[in-house]
Design a protein around this motif. Structure first.
Motif, PDB file in Angstrom:
ATOM      1  N   TYR A  83       9.654  67.490  36.167  1.00 39.64           N
ATOM      2  CA  TYR A  83       8.699  66.645  36.885  1.00 39.64           C
ATOM      3  C   TYR A  83       7.846  65.845  35.895  1.00 39.64           C
ATOM      4  N   CYS A  84       7.333  66.506  34.847  1.00 36.87           N
ATOM      5  CA  CYS A  84       6.514  65.823  33.833  1.00 36.87           C
ATOM      6  C   CYS A  84       7.323  64.753  33.107  1.00 36.87           C
ATOM      7  N   LYS A  85       8.546  65.092  32.733  1.00 34.13           N
ATOM      8  CA  LYS A  85       9.397  64.107  32.067  1.00 34.13           C
ATOM      9  C   LYS A  85       9.649  62.910  32.980  1.00 34.13           C
ATOM     10  N   GLY A  86       9.870  63.189  34.260  1.00 28.36           N
ATOM     11  CA  GLY A  86      10.093  62.113  35.230  1.00 28.36           C
ATOM     12  C   GLY A  86       8.884  61.213  35.374  1.00 28.36           C
ATOM     13  N   LEU A  87       7.685  61.810  35.381  1.00 23.42           N
ATOM     14  CA  LEU A  87       6.456  61.005  35.473  1.00 23.42           C
ATOM     15  C   LEU A  87       6.307  60.085  34.269  1.00 23.42           C
ATOM     16  N   ILE A  88       6.548  60.619  33.088  1.00 24.91           N
ATOM     17  CA  ILE A  88       6.438  59.806  31.877  1.00 24.91           C
ATOM     18  C   ILE A  88       7.446  58.656  31.947  1.00 24.91           C
ATOM     19  N   GLU A  89       8.666  58.941  32.396  1.00 25.38           N
ATOM     20  CA  GLU A  89       9.676  57.891  32.565  1.00 25.38           C
ATOM     21  C   GLU A  89       9.229  56.844  33.575  1.00 25.38           C
ATOM     22  N   ASP A  90       8.607  57.293  34.665  1.00 26.59           N
ATOM     23  CA  ASP A  90       8.192  56.375  35.731  1.00 26.59           C
ATOM     24  C   ASP A  90       7.098  55.413  35.299  1.00 26.59           C
ATOM     25  N   TYR A  91       6.343  55.739  34.242  1.00 27.02           N
ATOM     26  CA  TYR A  91       5.311  54.842  33.732  1.00 27.02           C
ATOM     27  C   TYR A  91       5.811  54.003  32.564  1.00 27.02           C
ATOM     28  N   ASN A  92       7.111  54.012  32.321  1.00 23.13           N
ATOM     29  CA  ASN A  92       7.738  53.165  31.317  1.00 23.13           C
ATOM     30  C   ASN A  92       8.442  52.009  32.011  1.00 23.13           C
ATOM     31  N   PHE A  97       6.495  53.530  38.774  1.00 21.31           N
ATOM     32  CA  PHE A  97       5.046  53.318  38.678  1.00 21.31           C
ATOM     33  C   PHE A  97       4.680  52.247  37.658  1.00 21.31           C
ATOM     34  N   TYR A  98       5.686  51.701  36.999  1.00 21.95           N
ATOM     35  CA  TYR A  98       5.429  50.660  36.008  1.00 21.95           C
ATOM     36  C   TYR A  98       5.447  49.308  36.704  1.00 21.95           C
ATOM     37  N   SER A  99       4.244  48.818  36.974  1.00 20.06           N
ATOM     38  CA  SER A  99       4.163  47.497  37.592  1.00 20.06           C
ATOM     39  C   SER A  99       4.082  46.430  36.518  1.00 20.06           C
ATOM     40  N   GLY A 100       3.857  46.872  35.294  1.00 18.88           N
ATOM     41  CA  GLY A 100       3.714  45.927  34.207  1.00 18.88           C
ATOM     42  C   GLY A 100       2.303  45.407  34.079  1.00 18.88           C
ATOM     43  N   ILE A 101       1.449  45.695  35.052  1.00 21.29           N
ATOM     44  CA  ILE A 101       0.085  45.164  35.027  1.00 21.29           C
ATOM     45  C   ILE A 101      -0.916  46.316  34.949  1.00 21.29           C
ATOM     46  N   VAL A 102      -1.825  46.212  34.008  1.00 21.63           N
ATOM     47  CA  VAL A 102      -2.928  47.162  33.896  1.00 21.63           C
ATOM     48  C   VAL A 102      -4.197  46.352  34.025  1.00 21.63           C
ATOM     49  N   LYS A 108      -6.187  41.566  33.293  1.00 17.68           N
ATOM     50  CA  LYS A 108      -4.861  41.980  33.745  1.00 17.68           C
ATOM     51  C   LYS A 108      -3.854  41.693  32.637  1.00 17.68           C
ATOM     52  N   SER A 109      -3.138  42.717  32.224  1.00 16.48           N
ATOM     53  CA  SER A 109      -2.123  42.515  31.192  1.00 16.48           C
ATOM     54  C   SER A 109      -0.998  43.525  31.374  1.00 16.48           C
ATOM     55  N   ASP A 110       0.109  43.270  30.708  1.00 14.04           N
ATOM     56  CA  ASP A 110       1.270  44.142  30.753  1.00 14.04           C
ATOM     57  C   ASP A 110       0.939  45.491  30.120  1.00 14.04           C
ATOM     58  N   MET A 111       1.334  46.579  30.785  1.00 12.63           N
ATOM     59  CA  MET A 111       1.001  47.921  30.324  1.00 12.63           C
ATOM     60  C   MET A 111       1.575  48.201  28.929  1.00 12.63           C
ATOM     61  N   TYR A 112       2.823  47.816  28.709  1.00 20.63           N
ATOM     62  CA  TYR A 112       3.453  48.044  27.414  1.00 20.63           C
ATOM     63  C   TYR A 112       2.739  47.252  26.322  1.00 20.63           C
TER      64      TYR A 112
END
Length: 143
Positions: A83-92, A97-102, A108-112
């Motif tokens: 589950y933890c590994k999946g969450l980390i993947e989902d924010y990449n 969960f990676y919308s690209g916007i933070v 507002k900018s790209d999370m990466y």
């Protein structure tokens, strides 16, 4: 990787905080009580207040959104680690969960890109501070 080993179980019993370090790009995975990436941290992801936060760091492969999560109490449950590994993947990039916007303070900018910028600013601050201290020592102003 052997997730539940005697060292990790003993660390958990001593009260050490155990963290999963995982990079979705190169698939490097470790569970440790120390933080070998403390000087490589980029951003902290509070996940909108849901669950345990993810501390992102720059992995050796160059991914600025590799992540670590507290896994205390979960070592005996392989599904929790997945589950933890999946969450980390989902924010990449490419994750659900990676919308690209933070958005921070209206910015507002790209999370990466934000993670990369934070990492580079921290590294530059450390270099400038060290250079400044060296200059002061050379001038006899710093002891």
């Amino acid at each position: 990787m052997e997730r539940v080993n005697k060292r990790n179980v003993l660390s958990e019993k001593r009260g050490d905080i155990l963290r999963l370090f995982y990079c979705p790009k190169c698939k490097k995975e470790e569970i440790r009580s120390d933080n070998p990436y403390r000087h490589e941290e980029t951003i902290t992801n509070m996940r909108d207040g849901y669950g345990r936060p993810i501390r992102h760091y720059k992995c050796e492969c160059g991914n600025y959104l590799a992540g670590s999560m507290d896994v205390n109490g979960w070592l005996d449950n392989p599904d929790a680690i997945l589950y933890c590994k999946g969450l980390i993947e989902d924010y990449n990039p490419g994750g659900c969960f990676y919308s690209g916007i933070v958005g921070l303070n209206g910015d507002k900018s790209d999370m990466y890109e934000r993670a990369k910028k934070c990492y580079e600013e921290r590294k530059n601050r450390g270099v400038r501070r060290t250079a400044s201290i060296l200059e002061q020592r050379m001038n006899g102003e710093y002891s």
